[in-house]
Enzyme design. Structure first.
Site, PDB file in Angstrom:
ATOM      1  N   ARG A  77     -51.889  33.702  79.693  1.00  0.00           N
ATOM      2  CA  ARG A  77     -51.813  33.614  78.230  1.00  0.00           C
ATOM      3  C   ARG A  77     -51.551  32.167  77.822  1.00  0.00           C
ATOM      4  O   ARG A  77     -50.714  31.486  78.425  1.00  0.00           O
ATOM      5  CB  ARG A  77     -50.711  34.524  77.687  1.00  0.00           C
ATOM      6  CG  ARG A  77     -51.018  35.976  77.931  1.00  0.00           C
ATOM      7  CD  ARG A  77     -50.172  36.939  77.137  1.00  0.00           C
ATOM      8  NE  ARG A  77     -50.389  38.276  77.686  1.00  0.00           N
ATOM      9  CZ  ARG A  77     -51.441  39.037  77.424  1.00  0.00           C
ATOM     10  NH1 ARG A  77     -52.372  38.603  76.586  1.00  0.00           N
ATOM     11  NH2 ARG A  77     -51.591  40.223  77.991  1.00  0.00           N
ATOM     12  N   ASP A  78     -52.280  31.739  76.797  1.00  0.00           N
ATOM     13  CA  ASP A  78     -52.093  30.379  76.293  1.00  0.00           C
ATOM     14  C   ASP A  78     -50.687  30.244  75.707  1.00  0.00           C
ATOM     15  O   ASP A  78     -50.214  31.134  74.989  1.00  0.00           O
ATOM     16  CB  ASP A  78     -53.153  30.062  75.233  1.00  0.00           C
ATOM     17  CG  ASP A  78     -53.270  28.569  74.978  1.00  0.00           C
ATOM     18  OD1 ASP A  78     -54.301  27.981  75.353  1.00  0.00           O
ATOM     19  OD2 ASP A  78     -52.327  27.987  74.404  1.00  0.00           O
ATOM     20  N   ILE A  79     -50.054  29.120  75.991  1.00  0.00           N
ATOM     21  CA  ILE A  79     -48.671  28.889  75.535  1.00  0.00           C
ATOM     22  C   ILE A  79     -48.600  28.699  74.017  1.00  0.00           C
ATOM     23  O   ILE A  79     -47.566  28.921  73.400  1.00  0.00           O
ATOM     24  CB  ILE A  79     -48.077  27.669  76.286  1.00  0.00           C
ATOM     25  CG1 ILE A  79     -46.561  27.736  76.331  1.00  0.00           C
ATOM     26  CG2 ILE A  79     -48.575  26.339  75.716  1.00  0.00           C
ATOM     27  CD1 ILE A  79     -45.934  26.762  77.327  1.00  0.00           C
ATOM     28  N   ASN A  99     -63.958  23.582  76.078  1.00  0.00           N
ATOM     29  CA  ASN A  99     -63.941  22.250  75.496  1.00  0.00           C
ATOM     30  C   ASN A  99     -64.209  21.235  76.604  1.00  0.00           C
ATOM     31  O   ASN A  99     -63.714  21.387  77.719  1.00  0.00           O
ATOM     32  CB  ASN A  99     -62.576  21.971  74.854  1.00  0.00           C
ATOM     33  CG  ASN A  99     -62.291  22.907  73.694  1.00  0.00           C
ATOM     34  OD1 ASN A  99     -63.197  23.356  73.008  1.00  0.00           O
ATOM     35  ND2 ASN A  99     -61.015  23.212  73.485  1.00  0.00           N
ATOM     36  N   VAL A 133     -56.431  19.369  78.425  1.00  0.00           N
ATOM     37  CA  VAL A 133     -56.018  19.513  79.831  1.00  0.00           C
ATOM     38  C   VAL A 133     -57.239  19.252  80.725  1.00  0.00           C
ATOM     39  O   VAL A 133     -58.231  19.984  80.650  1.00  0.00           O
ATOM     40  CB  VAL A 133     -55.441  20.923  80.102  1.00  0.00           C
ATOM     41  CG1 VAL A 133     -55.088  21.075  81.576  1.00  0.00           C
ATOM     42  CG2 VAL A 133     -54.211  21.180  79.234  1.00  0.00           C
ATOM     43  N   HIS A 185     -61.445  24.839  82.071  1.00  0.00           N
ATOM     44  CA  HIS A 185     -60.886  26.127  81.653  1.00  0.00           C
ATOM     45  C   HIS A 185     -61.715  26.708  80.512  1.00  0.00           C
ATOM     46  O   HIS A 185     -62.337  25.985  79.744  1.00  0.00           O
ATOM     47  CB  HIS A 185     -59.423  25.986  81.218  1.00  0.00           C
ATOM     48  CG  HIS A 185     -59.196  24.936  80.168  1.00  0.00           C
ATOM     49  ND1 HIS A 185     -59.110  23.599  80.457  1.00  0.00           N
ATOM     50  CD2 HIS A 185     -59.037  25.029  78.827  1.00  0.00           C
ATOM     51  CE1 HIS A 185     -58.910  22.912  79.347  1.00  0.00           C
ATOM     52  NE2 HIS A 185     -58.867  23.765  78.334  1.00  0.00           N
ATOM     53  N   MET A 186     -61.681  28.014  80.447  1.00  0.00           N
ATOM     54  CA  MET A 186     -62.396  28.750  79.410  1.00  0.00           C
ATOM     55  C   MET A 186     -61.352  29.456  78.550  1.00  0.00           C
ATOM     56  O   MET A 186     -60.417  30.056  79.079  1.00  0.00           O
ATOM     57  CB  MET A 186     -63.297  29.765  80.106  1.00  0.00           C
ATOM     58  CG  MET A 186     -64.165  30.602  79.227  1.00  0.00           C
ATOM     59  SD  MET A 186     -65.157  31.700  80.284  1.00  0.00           S
ATOM     60  CE  MET A 186     -66.318  30.531  80.945  1.00  0.00           C
ATOM     61  N   HIS A 187     -61.502  29.355  77.241  1.00  0.00           N
ATOM     62  CA  HIS A 187     -60.613  30.076  76.327  1.00  0.00           C
ATOM     63  C   HIS A 187     -61.253  31.421  75.996  1.00  0.00           C
ATOM     64  O   HIS A 187     -62.452  31.490  75.708  1.00  0.00           O
ATOM     65  CB  HIS A 187     -60.441  29.315  75.006  1.00  0.00           C
ATOM     66  CG  HIS A 187     -59.777  27.976  75.146  1.00  0.00           C
ATOM     67  ND1 HIS A 187     -58.428  27.796  74.927  1.00  0.00           N
ATOM     68  CD2 HIS A 187     -60.262  26.755  75.470  1.00  0.00           C
ATOM     69  CE1 HIS A 187     -58.122  26.519  75.107  1.00  0.00           C
ATOM     70  NE2 HIS A 187     -59.214  25.859  75.436  1.00  0.00           N
TER      71      HIS A 187
HETATM   72  P1  5GP Z   1     -57.911  22.386  75.724  1.00  0.00           P
HETATM   73  O1  5GP Z   1     -57.562  21.791  74.401  1.00  0.00           O
HETATM   74  O2  5GP Z   1     -57.717  21.405  76.857  1.00  0.00           O
HETATM   75  O3  5GP Z   1     -59.257  23.045  75.727  1.00  0.00           O
HETATM   76  O4  5GP Z   1     -56.904  23.577  75.920  1.00  0.00           O
HETATM   77  C1  5GP Z   1     -55.763  23.526  76.689  1.00  0.00           C
HETATM   78  C2  5GP Z   1     -54.959  24.766  76.367  1.00  0.00           C
HETATM   79  O5  5GP Z   1     -53.953  24.920  77.339  1.00  0.00           O
HETATM   80  C3  5GP Z   1     -54.286  24.702  75.001  1.00  0.00           C
HETATM   81  O6  5GP Z   1     -54.703  25.813  74.216  1.00  0.00           O
HETATM   82  C4  5GP Z   1     -52.795  24.740  75.329  1.00  0.00           C
HETATM   83  O7  5GP Z   1     -52.044  25.483  74.408  1.00  0.00           O
HETATM   84  C5  5GP Z   1     -52.783  25.375  76.715  1.00  0.00           C
HETATM   85  N1  5GP Z   1     -51.691  24.918  77.558  1.00  0.00           N
HETATM   86  C6  5GP Z   1     -51.308  23.628  77.780  1.00  0.00           C
HETATM   87  N2  5GP Z   1     -50.280  23.586  78.617  1.00  0.00           N
HETATM   88  C7  5GP Z   1     -49.980  24.868  78.941  1.00  0.00           C
HETATM   89  C8  5GP Z   1     -48.982  25.457  79.784  1.00  0.00           C
HETATM   90  O8  5GP Z   1     -48.157  24.799  80.404  1.00  0.00           O
HETATM   91  N3  5GP Z   1     -48.995  26.823  79.859  1.00  0.00           N
HETATM   92  C9  5GP Z   1     -49.880  27.588  79.190  1.00  0.00           C
HETATM   93  N4  5GP Z   1     -49.791  28.916  79.355  1.00  0.00           N
HETATM   94  N5  5GP Z   1     -50.847  27.062  78.402  1.00  0.00           N
HETATM   95  C10 5GP Z   1     -50.876  25.723  78.270  1.00  0.00           C
END
Ligand code: 5GP
Ligand code: ZN
Length: 113
Positions: A28-30, A86, A95, A99-101
């Site tokens: 799960r996203d934080i 992204n 990050v 990764h895929m949302h």
């Molecule tokens: P990006 O913007 O790189 O596509 O998405 C990175 C996602 O990772 C963001 O939605 C952010 O909230 C999530 N995220 C970043 N650090 C952590 C973490 O330590 N734990 C979790 N569960 N999600 C994270």
């Protein structure tokens, strides 16, 4: 390796993990952007889509299959959901580990950008 997602994959940093196998892990996203917001990653450190090798295609296909299975489990498959990757700074990637949302649970924005 100080990559945060590698550390989640290896268990060094805790996360609410909803799926894992030899190649893929989902949690799960934080900072959720929707009622259901999961992050699906390969265990292998691939920095972004831009660094994807030809023989990584099957892995990305498996990530989509895992996302679809999770969408059903999360109860969003019927009403609909969004998968997003992204890539790079202008693509909104924060990050640097592929990764895929998976977003769902409400009517999502009609615009993507
Ligand atoms: P990006 O913007 O790189 O596509 O998405 C990175 C996602 O990772 C963001 O939605 C952010 O909230 C999530 N995220 C970043 N650090 C952590 C973490 O330590 N734990 C979790 N569960 N999600 C994270
Ligand atoms: Zn990594």
């Amino acid at each position: 390796m100080d990559c945060i997602f590698c550390q989640i994959a290896s268990g060094k940093i805790p996360a609410d993990i909803v799926y894992q196998d030899e190649e893929i892990i989902a949690f799960r996203d934080i900072n959720p952007q929707a009622p259901r917001h999961l992050v699906i990653i390969p265990r292998k450190h691939i920095p972004s889509l831009e660094q994807l090798k030809e023989n990584d295609s099957a892995l990305v296909g498996r990530m989509v299959a895992v996302a679809n299975k999770l969408a059903r489990e999360e109860g969003v498959a019927q009403k609909g959901y969004r998968l997003a990757i992204n890539c790079g700074t202008e693509g909104g990637q924060l990050v640097p580990h592929l990764h895929m949302h998976l977003l769902g649970g409400r009517k999502l924005s009609d615009t993507l950008g």
